[in-house]
Design a protein around this motif. Structure first.
Motif, PDB file in Angstrom:
ATOM      1  N   HIS A 190       0.821  -1.213   0.000  1.00  0.00           N
ATOM      2  CA  HIS A 190       0.000   0.000   0.000  1.00  0.00           C
ATOM      3  C   HIS A 190       0.854   1.262   0.000  1.00  0.00           C
ATOM      4  O   HIS A 190       0.356   2.342  -0.357  1.00  0.00           O
ATOM      5  CB  HIS A 190      -0.962  -0.004   1.188  1.00  0.00           C
ATOM      6  N   GLN A 191       2.132   1.160   0.348  1.00  0.00           N
ATOM      7  CA  GLN A 191       3.003   2.330   0.299  1.00  0.00           C
ATOM      8  C   GLN A 191       3.198   2.837  -1.129  1.00  0.00           C
ATOM      9  O   GLN A 191       3.376   4.033  -1.350  1.00  0.00           O
ATOM     10  CB  GLN A 191       4.385   1.984   0.869  1.00  0.00           C
ATOM     11  N   ASP A 192       3.171   1.913  -2.097  1.00  0.00           N
ATOM     12  CA  ASP A 192       3.540   2.253  -3.473  1.00  0.00           C
ATOM     13  C   ASP A 192       2.360   2.262  -4.444  1.00  0.00           C
ATOM     14  O   ASP A 192       2.551   2.360  -5.649  1.00  0.00           O
ATOM     15  CB  ASP A 192       4.574   1.241  -4.001  1.00  0.00           C
ATOM     16  N   LYS A 193       1.143   2.158  -3.937  1.00  0.00           N
ATOM     17  CA  LYS A 193       0.019   1.901  -4.836  1.00  0.00           C
ATOM     18  C   LYS A 193      -0.203   3.031  -5.847  1.00  0.00           C
ATOM     19  O   LYS A 193      -0.602   2.777  -6.994  1.00  0.00           O
ATOM     20  CB  LYS A 193      -1.256   1.645  -4.041  1.00  0.00           C
ATOM     21  N   GLU A 194       0.084   4.278  -5.464  1.00  0.00           N
ATOM     22  CA  GLU A 194      -0.113   5.378  -6.419  1.00  0.00           C
ATOM     23  C   GLU A 194       0.909   5.305  -7.549  1.00  0.00           C
ATOM     24  O   GLU A 194       0.556   5.420  -8.733  1.00  0.00           O
ATOM     25  CB  GLU A 194      -0.014   6.712  -5.686  1.00  0.00           C
ATOM     26  N   ASP A 195       2.186   5.117  -7.193  1.00  0.00           N
ATOM     27  CA  ASP A 195       3.218   4.990  -8.225  1.00  0.00           C
ATOM     28  C   ASP A 195       3.004   3.739  -9.060  1.00  0.00           C
ATOM     29  O   ASP A 195       3.200   3.752 -10.284  1.00  0.00           O
ATOM     30  CB  ASP A 195       4.605   4.944  -7.582  1.00  0.00           C
ATOM     31  N   ASP A 196       2.610   2.634  -8.407  1.00  0.00           N
ATOM     32  CA  ASP A 196       2.366   1.389  -9.137  1.00  0.00           C
ATOM     33  C   ASP A 196       1.262   1.563 -10.178  1.00  0.00           C
ATOM     34  O   ASP A 196       1.351   1.029 -11.291  1.00  0.00           O
ATOM     35  CB  ASP A 196       1.978   0.272  -8.160  1.00  0.00           C
ATOM     36  N   ALA A 197       0.212   2.318  -9.822  1.00  0.00           N
ATOM     37  CA  ALA A 197      -0.885   2.550 -10.770  1.00  0.00           C
ATOM     38  C   ALA A 197      -0.402   3.353 -11.968  1.00  0.00           C
ATOM     39  O   ALA A 197      -0.813   3.096 -13.115  1.00  0.00           O
ATOM     40  CB  ALA A 197      -2.030   3.275 -10.066  1.00  0.00           C
ATOM     41  N   LEU A 198       0.484   4.316 -11.730  1.00  0.00           N
ATOM     42  CA  LEU A 198       0.977   5.164 -12.822  1.00  0.00           C
ATOM     43  C   LEU A 198       1.824   4.383 -13.815  1.00  0.00           C
ATOM     44  O   LEU A 198       1.759   4.636 -15.027  1.00  0.00           O
ATOM     45  CB  LEU A 198       1.785   6.330 -12.249  1.00  0.00           C
ATOM     46  N   ILE A 199       2.623   3.433 -13.309  1.00  0.00           N
ATOM     47  CA  ILE A 199       3.541   2.714 -14.203  1.00  0.00           C
ATOM     48  C   ILE A 199       3.033   1.323 -14.573  1.00  0.00           C
ATOM     49  O   ILE A 199       3.702   0.581 -15.287  1.00  0.00           O
ATOM     50  CB  ILE A 199       4.950   2.609 -13.581  1.00  0.00           C
TER      51      ILE A 199
END
Length: 320
Positions: A213-222
């Motif tokens: 959940h720490q990276d979910k925003e960046d993960d969604a972008l890439i």
């Protein structure tokens, strides 16, 4: 995401604890390599090591501890450090382009340019060879299991590219020590050991979903997949089910090991350890805010204590 005013100092890694021994006392030439191995973040070594302790303790509940088990525990700890380091190095080699696009990971040695890919490959091989030297002190069954463990380790970094369940692949790799530790003591694998291993896999789904959940925003972008993105606002419900399944499987593993041994106190203590383990997971659920990266990281790290609770209870049950 990491706010710009909270970015790490030059050379350090964003999510490493401040003042860790790598950043403060390790020789400067060694720091990029130790960071590749996540030596500045010991929680991963603990999470790889603890299933080994579970396996050794569960097997010892069949016939008692032996002097050899001291070596098994110590060597599993060394092996966990080395193989976690080799696995993380492999992960960083395969993910270097992705890591460069994620705020939390772009400060890692490869995307930050602290080491070359060639240097990272050599470092990975060195760690693996030393770990192999430890593995070959075990019995044949454990050696074969240790060699087989390289398969899920090799596959895991690619899982987030083709499945929403990369955390399951991590669980398969990270809990292999439950089988290896059991086999290193007992010389074989029983149904109870297999159930213990499956419990560990589900436990990993619990704690690594929190971590993701720490990276979910960046993960969604890439376009990187994870259970955190898959579950979204239903994360707490999924984690509750993972808790129930983990506790149920651990209970079954303890029962399969002890129910026919006429050792009721050992059985009760083993089950008490399972329920103490479950209570700690329940506490994590009550504390969790999936949208707060700091809370997610703190709770993820607390799983060292969760796993230690079970290991200590299983070890204590051997004496009853």
């Amino acid at each position: 995401m990491i706010p710009s005013d909270e970015m790490p100092e030059a050379g350090t890694v964003a999510d490493a604890p401040r003042g860790n021994w790598v950043d403060s006392i390790a020789p400067s030439w060694s720091r990029p390599y130790l960071r590749l191995s996540r030596a500045d973040r010991p929680i991963g070594t603990w999470l790889l090591f603890l299933p080994c302790l579970w396996g050794i303790a569960l097997a010892a509940n069949l016939d008692g501890f032996r002097a050899w088990d001291i070596w098994l525990a110590l060597s599993c700890g060394m092996g966990a450090f080395l193989m976690r380091g080799a696995g993380c190095t492999w992960n960083d080699i395969t993910d270097r382009d992705i890591d460069a696009q994620v705020a939390r990971t772009k400060s890692r040695p490869l995307p930050a340019g602290q080491v070359t890919v060639r240097q990272a490959v050599v470092w990975m091989v060195v760690q693996t060879v030393i770990a192999a030297g430890i593995l070959f002190t075990y019995n044949a069954t454990a050696i074969l299991l240790g060699i087989a463990a390289l398969i899920p380790v090799a596959i895991y970094p690619f899982a987030k590219r083709f499945t929403w369940w990369p955390q399951a692949f991590l669980g398969v790799a990270f809990n292999w020590g439950a089988l290896l530790g059991f086999a290193a003591h007992a010389g074989t694998i029983t149904p109870a050991a297999l159930v213990l291993y499956l419990a560990g896999v589900v436990w990993t789904l619990f704690y690594d979903t929190i971590y993701a959940h720490q990276d979910k925003e960046d993960d969604a972008l890439i376009g990187v997949k994870s259970t955190a993105r898959l579950f979204g606002q239903n994360t707490l419900k999924w984690l509750a089910w993972f808790l129930v399944i983990t506790v149920s499987l651990l209970s079954l593993s303890v029962i399969l090991t002890l129910v026919e041994q006429d050792r009721p106190l050992a059985l009760l203590l083993g089950l008490a350890g399972v329920w103490a383990f479950g209570l700690h997971l329940h506490w994590q659920l009550r504390q969790l805010n999936p949208d707060d990266p700091e809370v997610c990281l703190r709770l993820f790290r607390s799983n060292r204590d969760t796993g230690l609770i079970l290991a200590l209870f299983l070890a204590a049950a051997v004496r009853l």
